[in-house]
Design a protein around this motif. Structure first.
Motif, PDB file in Angstrom:
ATOM      1  N   PRO A  20      11.059 -63.889  -9.497  1.00 28.18           N
ATOM      2  CA  PRO A  20      12.137 -63.180  -9.908  1.00 28.18           C
ATOM      3  C   PRO A  20      11.834 -62.041 -11.104  1.00 28.18           C
ATOM      4  O   PRO A  20      12.549 -61.254 -11.218  1.00 28.18           O
ATOM      5  N   LEU A  21      10.737 -62.349 -11.984  1.00 25.60           N
ATOM      6  CA  LEU A  21      10.185 -61.352 -12.816  1.00 25.60           C
ATOM      7  C   LEU A  21       9.763 -60.318 -12.047  1.00 25.60           C
ATOM      8  O   LEU A  21      10.102 -58.782 -12.308  1.00 25.60           O
ATOM      9  N   CYS A  22       9.113 -60.267 -10.911  1.00 25.65           N
ATOM     10  CA  CYS A  22       8.281 -59.179 -10.095  1.00 25.65           C
ATOM     11  C   CYS A  22       9.696 -58.600  -9.568  1.00 25.65           C
ATOM     12  O   CYS A  22       9.860 -57.111  -9.416  1.00 25.65           O
ATOM     13  N   ILE A  23      10.806 -59.042  -9.114  1.00 26.54           N
ATOM     14  CA  ILE A  23      11.926 -58.433  -8.383  1.00 26.54           C
ATOM     15  C   ILE A  23      12.443 -57.642  -9.399  1.00 26.54           C
ATOM     16  O   ILE A  23      13.001 -56.286  -9.187  1.00 26.54           O
ATOM     17  N   SER A  30      20.212 -57.435 -12.544  1.00 29.88           N
ATOM     18  CA  SER A  30      21.755 -57.962 -12.756  1.00 29.88           C
ATOM     19  C   SER A  30      22.736 -56.835 -12.848  1.00 29.88           C
ATOM     20  O   SER A  30      23.721 -56.885 -12.376  1.00 29.88           O
ATOM     21  N   ALA A  31      22.219 -55.421 -13.554  1.00 30.39           N
ATOM     22  CA  ALA A  31      23.158 -54.348 -13.496  1.00 30.39           C
ATOM     23  C   ALA A  31      23.288 -53.557 -12.346  1.00 30.39           C
ATOM     24  O   ALA A  31      23.819 -52.506 -12.471  1.00 30.39           O
ATOM     25  N   GLY A  32      22.320 -53.724 -11.326  1.00 29.55           N
ATOM     26  CA  GLY A  32      22.304 -52.896 -10.254  1.00 29.55           C
ATOM     27  C   GLY A  32      20.832 -52.412 -10.169  1.00 29.55           C
ATOM     28  O   GLY A  32      20.060 -52.839 -10.921  1.00 29.55           O
ATOM     29  N   SER A  37      13.460 -46.083 -10.153  1.00 25.02           N
ATOM     30  CA  SER A  37      12.528 -47.166  -9.956  1.00 25.02           C
ATOM     31  C   SER A  37      12.226 -47.424  -8.481  1.00 25.02           C
ATOM     32  O   SER A  37      12.690 -46.524  -7.653  1.00 25.02           O
ATOM     33  N   ILE A  38      11.145 -48.456  -8.371  1.00 24.57           N
ATOM     34  CA  ILE A  38      10.882 -48.439  -6.713  1.00 24.57           C
ATOM     35  C   ILE A  38      11.840 -49.058  -5.933  1.00 24.57           C
ATOM     36  O   ILE A  38      12.157 -48.629  -4.727  1.00 24.57           O
ATOM     37  N   ALA A  39      12.730 -49.624  -6.919  1.00 27.81           N
ATOM     38  CA  ALA A  39      14.056 -50.192  -5.856  1.00 27.81           C
ATOM     39  C   ALA A  39      14.755 -48.890  -5.575  1.00 27.81           C
ATOM     40  O   ALA A  39      15.437 -49.119  -4.378  1.00 27.81           O
ATOM     41  N   ALA A  40      15.129 -48.017  -6.340  1.00 33.76           N
ATOM     42  CA  ALA A  40      15.854 -46.820  -6.115  1.00 33.76           C
ATOM     43  C   ALA A  40      15.296 -46.168  -4.839  1.00 33.76           C
ATOM     44  O   ALA A  40      15.846 -45.502  -3.950  1.00 33.76           O
ATOM     45  N   LYS A  41      13.909 -45.992  -4.992  1.00 35.05           N
ATOM     46  CA  LYS A  41      13.384 -45.236  -3.638  1.00 35.05           C
ATOM     47  C   LYS A  41      13.625 -45.941  -2.382  1.00 35.05           C
ATOM     48  O   LYS A  41      13.590 -45.666  -1.390  1.00 35.05           O
ATOM     49  N   GLN A  64      18.270 -56.864  -3.794  1.00 40.13           N
ATOM     50  CA  GLN A  64      19.466 -56.707  -4.965  1.00 40.13           C
ATOM     51  C   GLN A  64      20.320 -58.073  -5.031  1.00 40.13           C
ATOM     52  O   GLN A  64      20.544 -58.177  -6.348  1.00 40.13           O
ATOM     53  N   SER A  65      20.345 -58.431  -4.253  1.00 41.22           N
ATOM     54  CA  SER A  65      21.269 -60.061  -4.365  1.00 41.22           C
ATOM     55  C   SER A  65      20.472 -61.016  -5.271  1.00 41.22           C
ATOM     56  O   SER A  65      21.104 -61.283  -6.272  1.00 41.22           O
ATOM     57  N   ILE A  66      19.038 -60.909  -4.936  1.00 35.46           N
ATOM     58  CA  ILE A  66      18.356 -61.913  -5.705  1.00 35.46           C
ATOM     59  C   ILE A  66      18.207 -61.252  -7.353  1.00 35.46           C
ATOM     60  O   ILE A  66      18.422 -62.301  -8.160  1.00 35.46           O
TER      61      ILE A  66
END
Length: 88
Positions: A20-23, A30-32, A37-41, A64-66
């Motif tokens: 969870p820390l890596c994610i 939790s806010a999106g 970030s890498i997630a945005a890319k 994102q769910s996690i």
């Protein structure tokens, strides 16, 4: 036996804390999804590939769910069991 116990504890720690820390560090929070970030890319690439939306069940959607809610109890049990056994 002590080495196996230490390995199992490390595996359980990775499952319950490390993943969870890596994610979250990737930008799935939790806010999106965090801007820049890498997630945005990842989300941008997934949206472009799918004609403007992110498909349900895709890697981005699952991460994102996690990031938003954490792992389910079943996922925690499964990951803890698997990584504890691997660590041992």
């Amino acid at each position: 036996i002590i080495g196996a116990a230490i390995g199992a504890a490390v595996g359980a720690g990775v499952a319950l804390v490390g993943i969870p820390l890596c994610i979250g560090a990737l930008g799935f929070t939790s806010a999106g999804i965090a801007a820049g970030s890498i997630a945005a890319k990842m989300m941008s690439a997934a949206a472009i590939a799918n004609g403007g939306g992110v498909a349900a069940g895709s890697t981005v959607a699952v991460l994102q769910s996690i990031g938003a809610a954490g792992f389910s109890l079943g996922a925690k049990i499964g990951l803890t069991s698997a990584l504890s056994a691997a660590g041992a």
